[in-house]
Enzyme design. Structure first.
Site, PDB file in Angstrom:
ATOM      1  N   GLU A 129       0.805  -1.224   0.000  1.00  0.00           N
ATOM      2  CA  GLU A 129       0.000   0.000   0.000  1.00  0.00           C
ATOM      3  C   GLU A 129       0.841   1.278   0.000  1.00  0.00           C
ATOM      4  OE1 GLU A 129      -2.934  -0.364   3.159  1.00  0.00           O
ATOM      5  OE2 GLU A 129      -4.192  -1.572   1.846  1.00  0.00           O
ATOM      6  N   GLU A 138      -6.541  -8.114  -0.663  1.00  0.00           N
ATOM      7  CA  GLU A 138      -6.968  -8.126   0.738  1.00  0.00           C
ATOM      8  C   GLU A 138      -8.458  -7.817   0.803  1.00  0.00           C
ATOM      9  OE1 GLU A 138      -4.917  -5.486   3.379  1.00  0.00           O
ATOM     10  OE2 GLU A 138      -2.976  -5.872   2.460  1.00  0.00           O
TER      11      GLU A 138
HETATM   12  C1  GLA Z   1      -4.322  -2.734   4.831  1.00  0.00           C
HETATM   13  C2  GLA Z   1      -2.950  -3.335   4.981  1.00  0.00           C
HETATM   14  C3  GLA Z   1      -2.919  -4.560   5.842  1.00  0.00           C
HETATM   15  C4  GLA Z   1      -3.823  -4.406   7.024  1.00  0.00           C
HETATM   16  C5  GLA Z   1      -5.214  -4.132   6.525  1.00  0.00           C
HETATM   17  C6  GLA Z   1      -6.250  -4.070   7.611  1.00  0.00           C
HETATM   18  O1  GLA Z   1      -4.980  -3.054   3.685  1.00  0.00           O
HETATM   19  O2  GLA Z   1      -2.321  -3.606   3.762  1.00  0.00           O
HETATM   20  O3  GLA Z   1      -1.583  -4.766   6.249  1.00  0.00           O
HETATM   21  O4  GLA Z   1      -3.388  -3.369   7.826  1.00  0.00           O
HETATM   22  O5  GLA Z   1      -5.206  -2.894   5.891  1.00  0.00           O
HETATM   23  O6  GLA Z   1      -7.504  -3.730   7.124  1.00  0.00           O
END
Ligand code: GLA
Ligand code: ZN
Length: 676
Positions: A155, A312
């Site tokens: 991210e 995710e």
């Molecule tokens: C993000 C991060 C993860 C985690 C999630 C939790 O997408 O990439 O490491 O922190 O949020 O929702």
């Protein structure tokens, strides 16, 4: 059209972020993980995302044994791996020894060590350290039989304002503008005496300094897109130096604002993103699924429709929204299949097992603190896994949209940053979603593109609020319509060029000819204020902004404003231009009208809904491969709904042949197929 699944395996992947480094002191737990992963029908894990301090506990001292074991074990059990580079968070020793790796905030204060996603992308030390660990990982694992792709960092976001970043920004500016004179003209910097007389005077925007030169703000965001891409490319080049054919991605985020993803996606082999919709939060049960649907469509469109990875999602709740709502039973399956319907080939979660401590110990995961899968969430994940196992034939199929909606990040930056005409909210995303909603409710496949994307493959392009006309966009729109395309534009379009300099000679600037109007003024409405628009014998409410336009001679007026001093001004127009048509909607007119307008346009363009009259909060989307059409129908409402099929389909999961009316319970879905 190519129908290759992303990873050449004819299966839908199901898995998680797997963070075994948190559990190295619990060997029995690691042992159990693999058994339960198989129970949950998981066949992919993203590993190593935040592992740096366990991989390089001291500078230059590496420890890969634990990772060797994990990867071998996953491989023995047929579970594939996206191997991460760990640059999303660095070990404490590094920040301590090399403070320059830490980011400087816009108030020019350097961060202390902590958190994540907060390095300086220019720092040569950080780049070297990242290169070293990435190279070691690649040398050790790029040919590991479990590894099918790279998950670069995590991210990426934000910007750093350190001296080195400023220096790089100045170099970038020099490359772009060549001379200070060019720069000053583009920035209109004579205004308020902001003229630059030396390149060294250029500073990144700051709340304690320069923040009112809109073109500077835009350039800073563009520069940061490029700087972050350059950092990511540095990582990609490192891992690819060992094995060039292993595909790379980095996980993108929801309607992301910091960088222009259409640019960023160019350096990736495939797109992946992290989706955390707010299920069950809003009264309007259509709000979350359609907001999420458009984001899936955007992600798929970043690489021309290639299948993407849902990297995710949560199987239950997040712990960082205002309210942490559980997914009601059934919603996890439905929301995962939604991603599939929009073109995903993978369904993955954050994370496999709930952490014991630290900030995400209450974030949903597949395995809860109880330690087994005999939970409401665990059972639903297992059930979904067994469903996905039966959907292998869908992998690689395409969405193939005939309609595109333009949602342009750089335009978004410019709209938001401009002072006026509505400082209580420009609502670009919401306005685009007004139009997207109609298509979603009709079950029409849509690409979500930006102004740089090709238009020629579409029958209909809907582009509300294209305030900033970038590059040759206006020419391409003009050609698109001339050659028979249908284009829908709205108020606050064709106002400025790439540098946020207004067009002279009348709005909508270079779109004037194709749209067949002159937009003379814009009226801003208060939050609750409405005006009336008259279309034939009907009246509709309009809100937000009203463009006061003058149609050119041949432009047809479809409706007029019916209140205030601009009563009788044209509110909706269509200009037939070449072989096509260009519509202009001068205000934010209520949904019932947009539905009528777009339904008529879709009919004229011969774009058909696969199912007519979809009930409230029920939608459908279609994927295609060479000879088969897959129809995904989902019911996002808390009530059962009847859906009338137009044709006969085979239910992919039950094998049953279905015709006529089928009933979907609340949060239920169907995947239907038929030969083309
Ligand atoms: C993000 C991060 C993860 C985690 C999630 C939790 O997408 O990439 O490491 O922190 O949020 O929702
Ligand atoms: Zn920096």
């Amino acid at each position: 059209m190519k129908f290759d699944p992303l990873f050449k395996q004819h299966k839908i992947f199901h898995g998680c972020d797997y963070n075994p480094e948190q559990w190295l002191d619990y060997p029995e737990i690691l042992e159990k993980d693999i058994t339960m992963m198989k129970q949950a029908h998981c066949n992919i894990m993203s590993v190593g995302i935040f592992s740096w301090s366990m991989l390089e506990p001291e500078e230059g001292h590496y420890n890969f044994e634990w990772l060797d074991k994990i990867l071998d074990k996953l491989n023995e059990n047929g579970i594939k791996v996206f191997l991460a580079t760990p640059s999303g968070a660095r070990p404490t020793w590094m920040s301590k020894k090399y403070p320059e790796v830490l980011r400087v905030w816009e108030n020019r204060v350097r961060a202390l060590h902590g958190g994540r996603h907060n390095h300086c992308s220019s720092s040569l030390v950080y780049r070297q350290k990242v290169h070293d660990i990435d190279l070691k990982l690649a040398q050790r694992y790029a040919n590991h039989p479990a590894v099918i792709g790279w998950h670069i960092s995590n991210e990426f976001s934000g910007s750093c304002h350190c001296e080195l970043c400023q220096k790089n920004f100045r170099v970038w500016m020099k490359n772009k503008y060549k001379t200070l004179d060019n720069l000053n003209k583009s920035y209109w910097s004579v205004f308020w005496s902001h003229v630059y007389t030396d390149w060294s005077e250029i500073e990144s925007p700051s709340s304690i300094g320069e923040n009112a030169v809109h073109a500077l703000n835009l350039d800073w965001a563009r520069f940061n897109t490029e700087l972050c891409m350059d950092f990511c490319k540095h990582e990609i080049d490192t891992v690819k130096s060992v094995r060039s054919d292993l595909p790379v991605t980095t996980n993108f985020m929801e309607y992301f604002y910091d960088y222009d993803y259409f640019e960023f996606a160019k350096i990736l082999d495939f797109v992946s993103w992290d989706s955390y919709p707010q299920w069950h939060v809003f009264k309007d049960q259509e709000q979350t699924p359609l907001y999420t649907a458009m984001n899936h469509d955007l992600m798929r469109s970043l690489k021309g429709g290639q299948p993407f990875v849902l990297m995710e999602s949560t199987p239950s709740l997040t712990n960082w929204r205002d309210t942490s709502k559980l997914k009601k039973s059934g919603m996890h399956k439905l929301s995962s299949l939604q991603a599939l319907a929009h073109g995903a080939d993978n369904i993955q979660y954050f994370q496999w097992r709930k952490s014991r401590g630290a900030s995400e110990k209450f974030h949903g995961a597949v395995v809860d603190h109880v330690g087994h899968l005999n939970t409401r969430v665990g059972k639903e994940v297992c059930e979904l896994g067994s469903i996905l196992e039966k959907l292998g034939e869908i992998a690689g199929s395409r969405v193939d949209a005939k309609v595109a909606v333009v949602f342009d990040t750089q335009n978004w930056w410019a709209i938001d940053d401009a002072m006026g005409p509505r400082n209580i909210g420009k609502k670009y995303l919401e306005v685009v979603q007004d139009y997207y909603k109609v298509l979603w409710k009709h079950g029409i496949n849509v690409d979500v593109i930006d102004e740089t994307c090709p238009l020629d493959n579409y029958k209909l392009v809907i582009a509300p609020m294209t305030y900033m006309i970038r590059g040759d966009y206006a020419n391409r729109v003009t050609d698109f319509v001339r050659n028979g395309g249908t284009y829908v534009s709205s108020f606050w379009s064709g106002i400025v060029d790439d540098n946020d300099l207004t067009f002279l000679g009348g709005f909508p600037g270079p779109l004037s000819e194709v749209l067949g109007i002159w937009d003379e003024e814009i009226e801003c409405l208060e939050e609750e204020e409405t005006v009336k628009v008259k279309i034939g014998t009907e009246e509709f409410d309009a809100t937000h902004l009203c463009a006061l336009i003058h149609p050119h001679g041949d432009t047809k007026v479809l409706g007029t404003f019916n209140s205030d001093f601009f009563k009788d001004y044209a509110a909706v127009t269509v200009n037939s231009f070449g072989k096509g048509n260009a519509y202009y909607v001068a205000s934010r007119i209520e949904y019932s009208y947009l539905d009528k307008l777009l339904s008529k346009i879709l009919g004229d363009c011969s774009v058909e809904s696969p199912i007519e009259n979809l009930p409230f909060a029920v939608t459908c989307h279609t994927r295609y491969n060479a000879d088969t059409e897959y129809l995904f129908i989902g019911n996002y409402s808390d009530k059962a709904a009847d859906v009338a099929l137009k044709e006969s389909y085979e239910d992919l999961l039950s094998g049953q042949q279905l015709t006529g009316v089928i009933t979907l319970k609340s949060y239920d879905f169907r995947i239907l197929k038929k030969h083309k």
